[in-house]
Write a protein that holds these residues in place. Structure first.
Motif, mmCIF file in Angstrom:
data_model
loop_
_atom_site.group_PDB
_atom_site.id
_atom_site.type_symbol
_atom_site.label_atom_id
_atom_site.label_comp_id
_atom_site.label_asym_id
_atom_site.label_seq_id
_atom_site.Cartn_x
_atom_site.Cartn_y
_atom_site.Cartn_z
ATOM 1 N N ALA A 22 0.839 -1.202 0.000
ATOM 2 C CA ALA A 22 0.000 0.000 0.000
ATOM 3 C C ALA A 22 0.869 1.246 0.000
ATOM 4 O O ALA A 22 0.557 2.235 -0.680
ATOM 5 C CB ALA A 22 -0.925 -0.012 1.214
ATOM 6 N N GLY A 62 -0.253 1.619 -3.609
ATOM 7 C CA GLY A 62 -1.656 1.286 -3.409
ATOM 8 C C GLY A 62 -2.510 2.495 -3.084
ATOM 9 O O GLY A 62 -2.024 3.595 -2.860
ATOM 10 N N PHE A 87 -5.943 -1.135 -0.376
ATOM 11 C CA PHE A 87 -5.381 -1.537 0.916
ATOM 12 C C PHE A 87 -6.440 -2.236 1.765
ATOM 13 O O PHE A 87 -6.201 -3.297 2.340
ATOM 14 C CB PHE A 87 -4.841 -0.298 1.643
ATOM 15 C CG PHE A 87 -4.485 -0.535 3.085
ATOM 16 C CD1 PHE A 87 -3.367 -1.279 3.432
ATOM 17 C CD2 PHE A 87 -5.278 -0.009 4.100
ATOM 18 C CE1 PHE A 87 -3.041 -1.499 4.762
ATOM 19 C CE2 PHE A 87 -4.962 -0.227 5.434
ATOM 20 C CZ PHE A 87 -3.839 -0.972 5.760
#
Ligand SMILES: [Zn+2]
Lengths: 123, 170
Positions: free
Chosen positions: B69, B73, B78
């Protein structure tokens, strides 16, 4: 004994897959005049009656978090572009059969195919 | 809990491996329904579970999710990874010790299914619609297929010469 266990599990998992495949196929069967219903936040905002227009066309759906471009053509409908967070809707590809769904979770957008024989049968 | 240097090193190796696999896999445009992925990064989590332990596998999993993440991301992706990963992790923790090592592929199939169930719940929660349930049969099939494949890979690794690096005596 161990080989038997493997076999039992293989049969169980294959059976679950087959049941799911049957459910999916059943949803697609017998549908005439497939239509696409487009929902934004559980509210039906648009119905596409003809999925096979003479020429492919796109339209834009705006929501408070961004936009999705939806394209219709060749009996199919799909999300061709989106500024959503995970692009699952674009990756979902083209849908054409009854019961098929595209969901853009971040934008609360749902595209669902229904057909004449199903409109009153399916909730 | 006293963690040995060897354990920390192994956790690092597995986390790095799983992050690399995850990033490489993310480069391929996923096709089909709902952007189904094979989830090869889960092989690293399962191998960590077998070679080091359940708790350490959890560390590998959550480090990978947080790092992925942080790299590129979004909050939504996430959240999907977190919920799906947690569901899969919990069910595999529960089942791994109850199944024979020749049935790792079954444990992994359950992991794959629960991963997808978790993602479905996350999708329902984020989108606020119950219509996500229509994806359930697709996700059940894809969870089983991808789970069996990654499980067979994991099983292959467990029964290979790599096992001499295992910290668990089983
Ligand atoms: Zn989307």
């Amino acid at each position: 004994m161990k080989a038997k266990k493997n076999l039992i599990w293989a049969v169980i998992l294959a059976a679950v897959c087959l049941i799911c495949a049957a459910v999916i196929l059943y949803g697609r069967l017998g549908g005439e005049n497939p239509k696409a219903e487009i929902y934004l936040g559980n509210e039906l905002i648009k119905t596409v009656d003809n999925l096979s227009p003479d020429e492919e066309y796109s339209f834009r759906i705006d929501c408070k978090d961004g936009y999705n471009i939806v394209t219709v053509g060749g009996g199919k409908i799909w999300v061709s572009e989106s500024d959503c967070a995970n692009r699952t809707c674009v990756n979902a590809g083209k849908i054409s059969g009854g019961g098929q769904t595209i969901i853009c979770a971040p934008h609360k957008l749902v595209i669902r195919i229904t057909s004449d024989s199903q409109t009153d049968a399916v909730v | 809990m006293k963690i040995s240097a060897k354990k920390i090193a192994l956790i690092g190796v597995f986390t790095a491996l799983s992050l690399i696999i995850f990033i490489v896999e993310a480069q391929f445009p996923t096709s089909g329904i709902g952007g189904i992925k094979l989830g090869l990064a889960n092989v690293a989590t399962m191998v960590a579970m077998l070679f080091i332990g359940r708790r350490e596998a959890g560390i590998v999993l959550y480090l990978r999710i947080i790092l992925a993440a942080a790299f590129y991301g979004t909050f939504v992706s996430f959240l999907f990874s977190l919920v799906g990963g947690t569901f899969a992790y919990l069910v595999m923790c529960l089942l791994m010790c109850r199944f024979d090592k020749k049935q790792i592929w079954v444990v992994s199939a359950f992991g794959g299914v629960f991963h997808n169930v978790g993602q479905l719940i996350a999708a329902g929660f984020i989108s606020g619609t119950s219509m996500v349930i229509t994806l359930f049969p697709y996700l059940l099939i894809s969870g089983i297929v991808t789970g069996v494949l990654t499980g067979l890979i994991t099983q292959r690794l467990w029964f290979s010469s790599l096992r001499k690096y295992s910290l668990r005596k089983e």
